[in-house]
Design an enzyme around this catalytic site. Structure first.
Site, PDB file in Angstrom:
ATOM      1  CG  HIS A  18     -15.616  32.433 -49.753  1.00  0.00           C
ATOM      2  ND1 HIS A  18     -15.343  33.301 -48.728  1.00  0.00           N
ATOM      3  CD2 HIS A  18     -15.390  31.191 -49.254  1.00  0.00           C
ATOM      4  CE1 HIS A  18     -14.959  32.623 -47.659  1.00  0.00           C
ATOM      5  NE2 HIS A  18     -14.973  31.341 -47.959  1.00  0.00           N
ATOM      6  CE1 TYR A  38     -13.690  43.690 -47.567  1.00  0.00           C
ATOM      7  CE2 TYR A  38     -15.108  41.852 -48.151  1.00  0.00           C
ATOM      8  CZ  TYR A  38     -13.903  42.515 -48.253  1.00  0.00           C
ATOM      9  OH  TYR A  38     -12.904  42.011 -49.061  1.00  0.00           O
TER      10      TYR A  38
HETATM   11  C1  PHB Z   1      -7.439  38.880 -46.208  1.00  0.00           C
HETATM   12  O1  PHB Z   1      -7.956  37.772 -46.010  1.00  0.00           O
HETATM   13  O2  PHB Z   1      -6.283  39.142 -45.820  1.00  0.00           O
HETATM   14  C2  PHB Z   1      -8.217  39.925 -46.902  1.00  0.00           C
HETATM   15  C3  PHB Z   1      -9.440  39.610 -47.448  1.00  0.00           C
HETATM   16  C4  PHB Z   1     -10.171  40.599 -48.099  1.00  0.00           C
HETATM   17  C5  PHB Z   1      -9.664  41.868 -48.182  1.00  0.00           C
HETATM   18  C6  PHB Z   1      -8.430  42.180 -47.656  1.00  0.00           C
HETATM   19  C7  PHB Z   1      -7.695  41.202 -47.000  1.00  0.00           C
HETATM   20  O3  PHB Z   1     -10.398  42.834 -48.808  1.00  0.00           O
END
Ligand code: PHB
Ligand code: RFL
Length: 394
Positions: free
Chosen positions: A73, A201
């Site tokens: 990514h 996010y």
């Molecule tokens: C996850 O894919 O479990 C994951 C990804 C990013 C994060 C926390 C968990 O910040």
């Protein structure tokens, strides 16, 4: 009594990586693990590997499946105020992250250790570390109902939060720092295609949401929940509805729903125990520090601790140079506190804390700034892809 050079408690990323790196330097170790192999290999946890973790797995010969199956990514999406903005890691830092589950990395490392003749004792809980201030520390443990001892030159406590290594140290020799956040993450794993090619996010008035993945056909989503919430309160439909509500329209329309493979709640906290060395006992990973998952740092810190410890033990054992071992605790803690700071900042920025509209406006203003400022993006990106760690222990 069985003897080994380095006795390792815990078969998570920290213990496995340490054992793996030590064996490449000709140093023998034994891992004691409380759980069965099946349990350890099925446990669902973190999903994002920093560039430094990826490089280390590759360089040390355990990156082959990751390179075949992992997803690189180059950026991440930030959702807020019904907007979707991208931060380009490659453009800002020249680095990327890899989506490859902790579960998969753990399987690769166990397989590699066992193929190389390494010893892992499963279903063998450690009870205590004795005599760690002497040159002959011992780990007492249980195996098949019997109490046994493992004699070691060095002991590594890689036994996660609530481990016995830290508990073996008198309280007055440890200083702890803690922040407990007033919410948790409700997570779902489902065999549905991810909503986007990259992670999202989301800051939303109803609470934080995260769209992550394990593969092009397996998604991992989280939503902020109350600390006293319970998985039994959530049907699959209720989860998908709440997730969609917290995403900008264009993303919400793209959510594919399906039955859960797993659903769980994780509380969020920051914790550090200092120092990381007590005589010949060393702590690494979650045994010494916990970060909230927002920055995806927990697993990566376990790996960098293991790297520092393996390098320092090899310098001491193979080249009679003890200075790296003396600096182990300070070196790790510097990187640990950088990750504690970043995870705390990111958690504060993205979650709903109270009903105060002023706080929410501030979050939106900061996210808006992040979307416009290359300087702010560079700062976020260099922390997210991971601060460097190298053998010079700079
Ligand atoms: C996850 O894919 O479990 C994951 C990804 C990013 C994060 C926390 C968990 O910040
Ligand atoms: P681990 O992986 O917890 O491994 C410790 C191992 O020690 C064993 N153990 C013992 N063995 C023998 N004797 C004893 N007395 C023992 N006591 C414990 C345990 O069975 C275990 O196998 O620690 P390590 O190696 O330091 O690795 C750290 C990472 O696992 C951790 O930081 C991350 O997984 C944290 N974390 C997450 N991080 C993220 O970045 N993103 C996530 O989405 C994420 N989700 C999570 C998580 C941690 C969770 N925990 C700890 C419950 C979800 C959960 C549920």
């Amino acid at each position: 009594m069985q003897r080994t050079q380095v006795g390792i408690i815990g078969c998570g990323p920290a213990g496995l990586m340490l054992s793996h790196l030590l064996s490449r330097q000709g140093i023998e170790s034994v891992i004691l693990e409380r759980q069965t192999r099946d349990y350890v290999e099925a446990r669902i946890r973190a999903g994002i590997l920093e560039q430094g973790t990826v490089d280390l797995l590759r360089e040390s010969g355990v990156g082959e499946r990751m390179d075949r199956e992992g997803l690189v990514h180059d950026g991440v999406n930030m959702a807020f105020a019904n907007r979707l903005e991208r931060i380009d890691f490659q453009a800002r830092t020249g680095k990327a992250v890899m989506v490859y589950g902790q579960t998969e990395m753990t399987r690769d490392l166990i397989e590699s250790r066992l193929a190389a003749g390494g010893e892992i004792k499963f279903s063998a809980p450690a009870l205590a570390v004795e005599d760690f201030d002497t040159s002959h520390p011992r780990i007492t443990y249980e195996e098949a109902g019997q109490r046994k001892e493992l004699g070691c030159d060095f002991v590594a406590g890689c036994d996660g939060s609530h481990g016995v290594a830290l508990q073996s140290v008198p309280e007055e020799r440890i200083t702890t720092f803690e922040r407990v956040y007033p919410f948790g993450w409700l997570g779902i794993l489902a065999d549905v295609p991810p909503v986007d090619d990259e992670l999202i996010y989301a800051n939303h008035e109803r609470g934080f949401a995260l769209c992550s993945m394990r593969s092009p056909t397996r998604s991992r989503y989280y939503i902020q929940c109350a600390l006293d919430d319970n998985v039994d309160n959530w049907s699959d439909d209720a989860f998908w509805d709440e997730l969609r509500r917290r995403l900008p329209e264009q993303a919400a329309d793209n959510v594919t729903t399906g039955p859960r493979l797993e659903m769980s709640i994780a509380p969020l906290r920051s914790f550090v125990a200092e120092p990381l060395r007590f005589g010949n006992l060393f702590l690494a990973g979650d045994a010494a520090h916990i970060v909230p998952p927002t920055g995806a740092k927990g697993l990566n810190l376990a790996v960098s601790d293991a790297y520092y410890l393996a390098t320092a033990l090899a310098a001491h054992i193979n080249d009679d140079q003890g200075d790296l071992l003396d600096r182990y605790s300070d070196t790790c803690l510097r990187r640990v506190w950088a990750a504690i700071r970043f995870s705390w900042w990111y958690t504060i920025l993205m979650h709903r804390f109270d009903d105060d509209p002023f706080s929410h406006r501030l979050q939106v203003a900061e996210l808006d700034y992040l979307s416009r400022s290359e300087a702010a993006q560079t700062s976020m990106a260099e922390n997210y892809v991971g601060l460097p760690f190298d053998a010079t222990f700079a």
